[in-house]
Design a protein around this motif. Structure first.
Motif, PDB file in Angstrom:
ATOM      1  N   MET A 264     -13.102  14.202 -14.885  1.00 38.25           N
ATOM      2  CA  MET A 264     -14.010  14.594 -13.804  1.00 38.25           C
ATOM      3  C   MET A 264     -14.018  16.121 -13.636  1.00 38.25           C
ATOM      4  SD  MET A 264     -13.814  11.672 -10.833  1.00 38.25           S
ATOM      5  CE  MET A 264     -12.053  11.591 -10.657  1.00 38.25           C
ATOM      6  N   LEU A 265     -12.867  16.751 -13.800  1.00 42.61           N
ATOM      7  CA  LEU A 265     -12.800  18.227 -13.741  1.00 42.61           C
ATOM      8  C   LEU A 265     -13.644  18.830 -14.858  1.00 42.61           C
ATOM      9  CD1 LEU A 265      -9.066  19.260 -13.108  1.00 42.61           C
ATOM     10  CD2 LEU A 265     -11.003  19.630 -11.596  1.00 42.61           C
ATOM     11  N   VAL A 266     -13.433  18.332 -16.090  1.00 42.34           N
ATOM     12  CA  VAL A 266     -14.145  18.850 -17.259  1.00 42.34           C
ATOM     13  C   VAL A 266     -15.657  18.655 -17.122  1.00 42.34           C
ATOM     14  CG1 VAL A 266     -14.510  18.465 -19.751  1.00 42.34           C
ATOM     15  CG2 VAL A 266     -12.190  18.578 -18.826  1.00 42.34           C
ATOM     16  N   GLU A 267     -16.042  17.497 -16.604  1.00 44.49           N
ATOM     17  CA  GLU A 267     -17.476  17.176 -16.459  1.00 44.49           C
ATOM     18  C   GLU A 267     -18.084  17.821 -15.231  1.00 44.49           C
ATOM     19  OE1 GLU A 267     -17.296  12.903 -16.489  1.00 44.49           O
ATOM     20  OE2 GLU A 267     -16.731  12.848 -18.610  1.00 44.49           O
ATOM     21  N   LYS A 268     -17.304  18.663 -14.545  1.00 42.58           N
ATOM     22  CA  LYS A 268     -17.763  19.405 -13.358  1.00 42.58           C
ATOM     23  C   LYS A 268     -18.174  18.475 -12.203  1.00 42.58           C
ATOM     24  CE  LYS A 268     -17.964  23.641 -15.430  1.00 42.58           C
ATOM     25  NZ  LYS A 268     -16.705  23.812 -16.073  1.00 42.58           N
TER      26      LYS A 268
ATOM     27  N   GLU B 104       4.962  21.590 -18.113  1.00 47.51           N
ATOM     28  CA  GLU B 104       4.180  22.159 -19.211  1.00 47.51           C
ATOM     29  C   GLU B 104       2.786  22.480 -18.695  1.00 47.51           C
ATOM     30  OE1 GLU B 104       2.722  20.981 -23.659  1.00 47.51           O
ATOM     31  OE2 GLU B 104       4.818  20.695 -23.121  1.00 47.51           O
ATOM     32  N   TRP B 105       2.307  23.651 -19.069  1.00 47.87           N
ATOM     33  CA  TRP B 105       0.941  24.061 -18.741  1.00 47.87           C
ATOM     34  C   TRP B 105       0.062  23.575 -19.877  1.00 47.87           C
ATOM     35  CZ3 TRP B 105      -0.031  26.248 -14.049  1.00 47.87           C
ATOM     36  CH2 TRP B 105       1.087  26.667 -13.332  1.00 47.87           C
ATOM     37  N   ALA B 106      -0.892  22.705 -19.566  1.00 52.09           N
ATOM     38  CA  ALA B 106      -1.708  22.066 -20.597  1.00 52.09           C
ATOM     39  C   ALA B 106      -3.191  22.258 -20.319  1.00 52.09           C
ATOM     40  CB  ALA B 106      -1.380  20.562 -20.652  1.00 52.09           C
ATOM     41  N   THR B 107      -3.958  22.306 -21.385  1.00 48.24           N
ATOM     42  CA  THR B 107      -5.411  22.354 -21.222  1.00 48.24           C
ATOM     43  C   THR B 107      -5.901  20.971 -20.824  1.00 48.24           C
ATOM     44  OG1 THR B 107      -5.913  21.745 -23.510  1.00 48.24           O
ATOM     45  CG2 THR B 107      -5.631  24.124 -23.035  1.00 48.24           C
ATOM     46  N   ALA B 108      -7.089  20.927 -20.279  1.00 49.67           N
ATOM     47  CA  ALA B 108      -7.678  19.632 -19.908  1.00 49.67           C
ATOM     48  C   ALA B 108      -7.750  18.714 -21.127  1.00 49.67           C
ATOM     49  CB  ALA B 108      -9.061  19.847 -19.301  1.00 49.67           C
ATOM     50  N   GLN B 109      -8.150  19.256 -22.259  1.00 49.22           N
ATOM     51  CA  GLN B 109      -8.287  18.432 -23.463  1.00 49.22           C
ATOM     52  C   GLN B 109      -6.938  17.902 -23.937  1.00 49.22           C
ATOM     53  OE1 GLN B 109     -11.539  17.649 -24.460  1.00 49.22           O
ATOM     54  NE2 GLN B 109     -10.346  16.010 -25.360  1.00 49.22           N
ATOM     55  N   GLU B 110      -5.879  18.706 -23.815  1.00 43.36           N
ATOM     56  CA  GLU B 110      -4.542  18.235 -24.192  1.00 43.36           C
ATOM     57  C   GLU B 110      -4.118  17.059 -23.314  1.00 43.36           C
ATOM     58  OE1 GLU B 110      -2.396  22.287 -25.911  1.00 43.36           O
ATOM     59  OE2 GLU B 110      -2.524  21.994 -23.740  1.00 43.36           O
ATOM     60  N   ILE B 111      -4.448  17.116 -22.030  1.00 41.17           N
ATOM     61  CA  ILE B 111      -4.103  16.023 -21.115  1.00 41.17           C
ATOM     62  C   ILE B 111      -4.907  14.771 -21.457  1.00 41.17           C
ATOM     63  CG2 ILE B 111      -4.123  15.257 -18.702  1.00 41.17           C
ATOM     64  CD1 ILE B 111      -3.727  18.300 -17.979  1.00 41.17           C
ATOM     65  N   ILE B 112      -6.207  14.940 -21.659  1.00 37.33           N
ATOM     66  CA  ILE B 112      -7.070  13.796 -21.984  1.00 37.33           C
ATOM     67  C   ILE B 112      -6.597  13.130 -23.274  1.00 37.33           C
ATOM     68  CG2 ILE B 112      -9.412  13.143 -22.692  1.00 37.33           C
ATOM     69  CD1 ILE B 112     -10.378  15.404 -20.701  1.00 37.33           C
ATOM     70  N   ASP B 113      -6.399  13.920 -24.329  1.00 37.43           N
ATOM     71  CA  ASP B 113      -5.980  13.375 -25.623  1.00 37.43           C
ATOM     72  C   ASP B 113      -4.552  12.819 -25.572  1.00 37.43           C
ATOM     73  OD1 ASP B 113      -8.445  14.193 -26.599  1.00 37.43           O
ATOM     74  OD2 ASP B 113      -7.641  15.978 -27.614  1.00 37.43           O
ATOM     75  N   GLY B 114      -3.654  13.536 -24.877  1.00 39.76           N
ATOM     76  CA  GLY B 114      -2.258  13.108 -24.814  1.00 39.76           C
ATOM     77  C   GLY B 114      -2.076  11.799 -24.056  1.00 39.76           C
TER      78      GLY B 114
ATOM     79  N   GLU C 182       0.840  -1.198   0.000  1.00 34.46           N
ATOM     80  CA  GLU C 182       0.000   0.000   0.000  1.00 34.46           C
ATOM     81  C   GLU C 182       0.874   1.245   0.000  1.00 34.46           C
ATOM     82  OE1 GLU C 182      -4.289   1.030   1.943  1.00 34.46           O
ATOM     83  OE2 GLU C 182      -2.935  -0.275   3.039  1.00 34.46           O
ATOM     84  N   LYS C 183       0.494   2.216  -0.830  1.00 30.93           N
ATOM     85  CA  LYS C 183       1.288   3.435  -0.994  1.00 30.93           C
ATOM     86  C   LYS C 183       0.354   4.645  -1.003  1.00 30.93           C
ATOM     87  CE  LYS C 183       4.136   5.776  -4.396  1.00 30.93           C
ATOM     88  NZ  LYS C 183       4.714   5.779  -5.712  1.00 30.93           N
ATOM     89  N   TYR C 184       0.856   5.760  -0.464  1.00 30.36           N
ATOM     90  CA  TYR C 184       0.135   7.033  -0.523  1.00 30.36           C
ATOM     91  C   TYR C 184       0.948   8.005  -1.349  1.00 30.36           C
ATOM     92  CZ  TYR C 184      -3.275   5.567   2.895  1.00 30.36           C
ATOM     93  OH  TYR C 184      -4.311   4.903   3.506  1.00 30.36           O
ATOM     94  N   SER C 185       0.245   8.752  -2.197  1.00 34.66           N
ATOM     95  CA  SER C 185       0.911   9.790  -2.973  1.00 34.66           C
ATOM     96  C   SER C 185       0.027  11.031  -2.996  1.00 34.66           C
ATOM     97  CB  SER C 185       1.204   9.306  -4.398  1.00 34.66           C
ATOM     98  OG  SER C 185       0.016   9.159  -5.126  1.00 34.66           O
ATOM     99  N   THR C 186       0.632  12.143  -3.373  1.00 34.90           N
ATOM    100  CA  THR C 186      -0.095  13.404  -3.469  1.00 34.90           C
ATOM    101  C   THR C 186      -0.050  13.885  -4.910  1.00 34.90           C
ATOM    102  OG1 THR C 186       1.884  14.677  -2.962  1.00 34.90           O
ATOM    103  CG2 THR C 186       0.471  14.079  -1.110  1.00 34.90           C
ATOM    104  N   ARG C 187      -1.050  14.656  -5.302  1.00 38.41           N
ATOM    105  CA  ARG C 187      -1.124  15.249  -6.637  1.00 38.41           C
ATOM    106  C   ARG C 187      -1.567  16.688  -6.477  1.00 38.41           C
ATOM    107  NH1 ARG C 187       1.950  12.294  -9.300  1.00 38.41           N
ATOM    108  NH2 ARG C 187       1.725  10.188  -8.576  1.00 38.41           N
ATOM    109  N   GLY C 188      -0.780  17.610  -7.025  1.00 36.11           N
ATOM    110  CA  GLY C 188      -1.078  19.036  -6.932  1.00 36.11           C
ATOM    111  C   GLY C 188      -1.715  19.548  -8.209  1.00 36.11           C
ATOM    112  N   VAL C 189      -2.918  20.072  -8.099  1.00 37.15           N
ATOM    113  CA  VAL C 189      -3.636  20.612  -9.249  1.00 37.15           C
ATOM    114  C   VAL C 189      -3.484  22.136  -9.196  1.00 37.15           C
ATOM    115  CG1 VAL C 189      -5.845  20.734 -10.462  1.00 37.15           C
ATOM    116  CG2 VAL C 189      -5.223  18.658  -9.182  1.00 37.15           C
ATOM    117  N   ILE C 190      -2.578  22.624 -10.032  1.00 41.35           N
ATOM    118  CA  ILE C 190      -2.270  24.055 -10.086  1.00 41.35           C
ATOM    119  C   ILE C 190      -2.787  24.555 -11.431  1.00 41.35           C
ATOM    120  CG2 ILE C 190      -0.449  25.793 -10.006  1.00 41.35           C
ATOM    121  CD1 ILE C 190       1.298  23.623  -8.580  1.00 41.35           C
ATOM    122  N   ILE C 191      -3.738  25.480 -11.381  1.00 42.59           N
ATOM    123  CA  ILE C 191      -4.370  25.975 -12.605  1.00 42.59           C
ATOM    124  C   ILE C 191      -4.053  27.463 -12.757  1.00 42.59           C
ATOM    125  CG2 ILE C 191      -6.553  26.304 -13.835  1.00 42.59           C
ATOM    126  CD1 ILE C 191      -7.673  23.930 -12.186  1.00 42.59           C
TER     127      ILE C 191
END
Length: 169
Positions: free
Chosen positions: A160-164, A130-140, A20-29
């Motif tokens: 989930m972000l895009v779909e609010k 790299e600063w990316a749009t949500a769509q660039e991340i989804i497609d990439g 079992e592992k814990y990690s963090t993710r930073g969402v900087i917009i």
């Protein structure tokens, strides 16, 4: 922390030992774009990484974002979003179940930056901020979802972000 999503490959046998592992993710917009690690293959990772034993989630978030991107997180801006739980057969120890708790946080970063301290693996994959749009991340990330579980996880989070399903305020 609220569970946003559970990703279970069910490719293991019940009763196997669990790693079992814990990690963090930073969402900087900023300006509608999300700070990511972008690999030379075209994949994107939400900034963050593993929590060290005894380390607070917020401290791990600040450390990992800085190491991977050079961005300096403003501690008082950290706001919990929720957790994505991944369960699958461990990629390295096939006789174990790997359970990863990725804890996502919104946060802001200072304008000034610091030196990155990436792992050899991150350097080899050509990761860079790299600063990316949500769509660039989804497609990439789409081509990598079968082979890189983190690409699937981050694509699903951004969807989930895009779909609010996750509010950004």
């Amino acid at each position: 922390m609220q569970i946003l999503l559970t990703l279970d490959k069910k490719d293991y046998e019940e009763g196997m030992p669990v790693f079992e592992k814990y990690s963090t993710r930073g969402v900087i917009i900023r300006d509608g774009k999300i700070a990511t690690q972008h690999g030379s293959a075209g994949d994107y990772k939400i900034l963050g990484g593993g929590v060290e034993p005894g380390e607070k989630l917020e401290d791990a978030l600040i450390r990992e974002v800085g190491e991977e991107s050079g961005l300096i997180v403003i501690p008082e801006s950290i706001r919990p979003i929720g957790e994505i739980v991944e369960r699958r057969r461990d990629l390295f120890e096939k006789n174990k179940i790997y359970v990863c708790h990725s804890c996502f946080f919104f946060c802001d970063a200072k304008e000034e930056m610091t030196q990155t301290h990436m792992t050899e693996s991150e350097i080899a994959k050509g990761f860079h901020l790299e600063w990316a749009t949500a769509q660039e991340i989804i497609d990439g990330n789409e081509p990598f979802c079968e082979t890189q579980p983190w690409s699937f996880r981050d694509r699903e989070f951004v969807k989930m972000l895009v779909e609010k399903k996750i509010l950004t305020t």
